[in-house]
Design an enzyme around this catalytic site. Structure first.
Site, short mmCIF file in Angstrom:
data_model
loop_
_atom_site.label_atom_id
_atom_site.label_comp_id
_atom_site.label_asym_id
_atom_site.label_seq_id
_atom_site.Cartn_x
_atom_site.Cartn_y
_atom_site.Cartn_z
N HIS A 141 0.97 -1.55 -0.22
CA HIS A 141 0.04 -0.20 0.31
C HIS A 141 0.75 1.65 -0.24
O HIS A 141 0.14 2.10 0.21
CB HIS A 141 -0.46 0.18 1.05
CG HIS A 141 -1.44 -1.04 1.36
ND1 HIS A 141 -2.63 -2.05 1.16
CD2 HIS A 141 -1.32 -2.26 2.27
CE1 HIS A 141 -2.93 -2.70 1.61
NE2 HIS A 141 -1.91 -3.19 2.14
N SER A 262 14.69 20.79 -16.83
CA SER A 262 13.63 21.51 -18.11
C SER A 262 13.93 22.84 -18.16
O SER A 262 14.51 23.57 -18.44
CB SER A 262 12.41 22.11 -16.47
OG SER A 262 12.22 23.20 -16.82
N LYS A 268 15.50 21.12 -11.83
CA LYS A 268 15.34 20.24 -12.23
C LYS A 268 15.33 19.33 -13.49
O LYS A 268 16.63 18.89 -14.20
CB LYS A 268 13.88 20.35 -12.87
CG LYS A 268 12.74 20.58 -11.47
CD LYS A 268 11.21 20.78 -11.59
CE LYS A 268 10.73 20.07 -13.01
NZ LYS A 268 9.47 19.64 -12.49
N GLU A 275 9.17 7.75 -17.83
CA GLU A 275 7.76 8.62 -17.98
C GLU A 275 6.97 7.95 -19.02
O GLU A 275 6.14 7.42 -19.09
CB GLU A 275 7.66 9.92 -17.63
CG GLU A 275 7.67 10.56 -16.39
CD GLU A 275 8.15 11.90 -16.77
OE1 GLU A 275 7.15 13.07 -16.15
OE2 GLU A 275 9.74 12.44 -16.54
#
Ligand code: ARG
Length: 445
Positions: A141, A262, A268, A275
């Protein structure tokens, strides 16, 4: 408009090698059966070699009005060798021809994917070996559960990919029957030898029913099912990588070339490749769905709808190939941050089960009651903002007076980890063994 809707050459030109390979074996069979002469076959073989070379060298002009790869090749052959070209299509139809070509493509795709997955397995084994005893909190979980190791975690993916390899091989063996010779749908009056054709194209045998032979696309569906499950596995791993590189976790560093900056936030480093691996699973599932729907309402035998079978398969193969290659590189190049993994053991009481097990083993308390007592002690630790192993023995004894100081051996995090020695368990000695076993399995597969 008819030409546009009808033509498949823009995508099925990918099949040219298989089309030519199938035609060559077909022509050899026709000669052996004395349906064409030796001289005619020689010309056909040479002509087909020339056509292949033209396409290889990008010197072939594909024509939309010739619809598909089969007619493009045959028409060029006619241009090159004249009349004998017209005999190649004896005892054959485009229906069994396309079934063969596509099956050859799918079979070859399976072989390449298996190879790529084996390479991926090797990278997993190398990283798992390096991290077999690197501790972190195992979760269910996404909540801290019990201590595990990063090596054990990686080896879970080894198992998934191993099943993927077996699934692909199983699909290959199911599909390995040759449809050529089914002709349009009912076979042919010519005295062909389908066993010869099957054998020379490395099939186990010819297909047994001509109607099924030209209308079956199970092999394409199976490949896309296998690819979809691979995509599930790679997507789950990608998702974990994305979590692991996020600052609050900071478990791993991804190889620089698989991340990007970025355009406006200079601090970043985004896990773009991961992804995209996660994202590409969407089109891959869609491709499977699209062919399932194309096929589900078709009466026997061949229907033109089936021309819609190729693009989804090509797309799935191309994209899963990229995803496997990128995942291999990511696993190979990732660097683990052991300190941060270790830190996760300080929160969420991953040794609570060990305390309960202690009560059962040492004090003979029934497990359900032990579970309850442990819950109360955990609450106490929470109030005091301490880890379980930092609690005072006297505090524990206020909940259960029989607890003795040897409890601390049980809830020691390393001991907890080392104690899970059941086969397939997380104790580093088991993980080490599992890696050795896995190395043997992957060598033999
Ligand atoms: N281009 C067709 C396909 O991909 C080849 C088979 C055509 N057969 C026919 N009878 N028109 O399915």
């Amino acid at each position: 408009i008819m030409e546009k809707i009808n033509a498949s050459i823009d995508f099925d030109k990918k099949l040219y090698k298989y089309d030519i390979q199938g035609s060559k074996i077909h022509a050899n069979m026709l000669e052996k059966q004395q349906i064409i002469t030796k001289e005619e076959n020689n010309q056909i073989q040479q002509g087909l070699n020339e056509v292949e070379k033209l396409i290889d060298d990008n010197n072939f002009e594909f024509s939309k009005s010739l619809e598909d790869i089969h007619m493009n090749v045959e028409s060029k052959l006619k241009e090159l060798i004249g009349a004998p070209a017209g005999k190649l299509h004896t005892a054959r139809s485009r229906n069994d021809q396309v079934a063969l070509d596509f099956k050859l493509y799918v079979r070859n795709a399976i072989d390449s994917l298996v190879e790529l997955l084996q390479a991926l397995e090797n990278e997993i084994l190398i990283q798992a070996d390096k991290n077999y005893d690197v501790m972190l909190a195992g979760c269910t979980h996404l909540q801290v559960a019990q201590p595990t190791t990063f090596g054990h975690h990686l080896m879970a993916y080894f198992e998934m990919i191993l099943r993927d390899i077996k699934r692909l091989k199983n699909a290959r063996s199911l599909m390995n029957e040759c449809p050529l010779g089914a002709a349009a749908l009912c076979g042919t009056p010519f005295p062909i030898d389908r066993f010869y054709t099957a054998k020379n194209l490395d099939f186990d045998c010819p297909t047994r029913n001509s109607l099924d032979s030209v209308s079956d696309r199970d092999f394409a569906l199976e490949l896309m099912s296998c690819i979809s499950i691979i995509a599930v596995h790679l997507s789950r791993f990608a998702e974990e990588c994305i979590i692991w590189v996020s600052k609050p976790y900071n478990y791993i560093k991804l190889p620089e070339q698989y991340t990007s900056g970025s355009s406006i936030m200079p601090q970043k480093k985004n896990p773009d490749a991961s992804e995209l691996i996660r994202g590409k699973s969407g089109r891959i599932f869609g491709n499977l769905q699209s062919l399932l729907v194309v096929m589900k309402g078709l009466p026997l035998a061949y229907q033109k709808d089936m021309q819609e079978d190729k693009e989804p398969v090509f797309d799935s193969v191309e994209n899963i190939t990229l995803c496997i290659q990128a995942t291999s590189d990511i696993i190979k190049g990732m660097v683990t941050n052991k300190e941060n993994m270790l830190k996760t053991l300080n929160f969420g009481f991953p040794n609570a089960t060990d305390l309960a097990d202690y009560l059962v083993k040492e004090l003979n308390i029934p497990f359900r009651e032990a579970h309850h007592i442990t819950g109360t002690i955990v609450k106490l630790a929470e109030e005091k903002e301490l880890a379980l192993e930092k609690l005072d023995l006297r505090d524990m004894q206020t909940v259960c007076k029989d607890i003795k100081s040897n409890v601390f051996e049980f809830i020691n995090m390393k001991n907890s980890l080392n104690s899970r020695k059941s086969y397939g368990g997380t104790a580093p000695e088991c993980v080490k063994k599992a890696i050795l076993e896995a190395k043997e399995i992957i060598k033999k597969i």
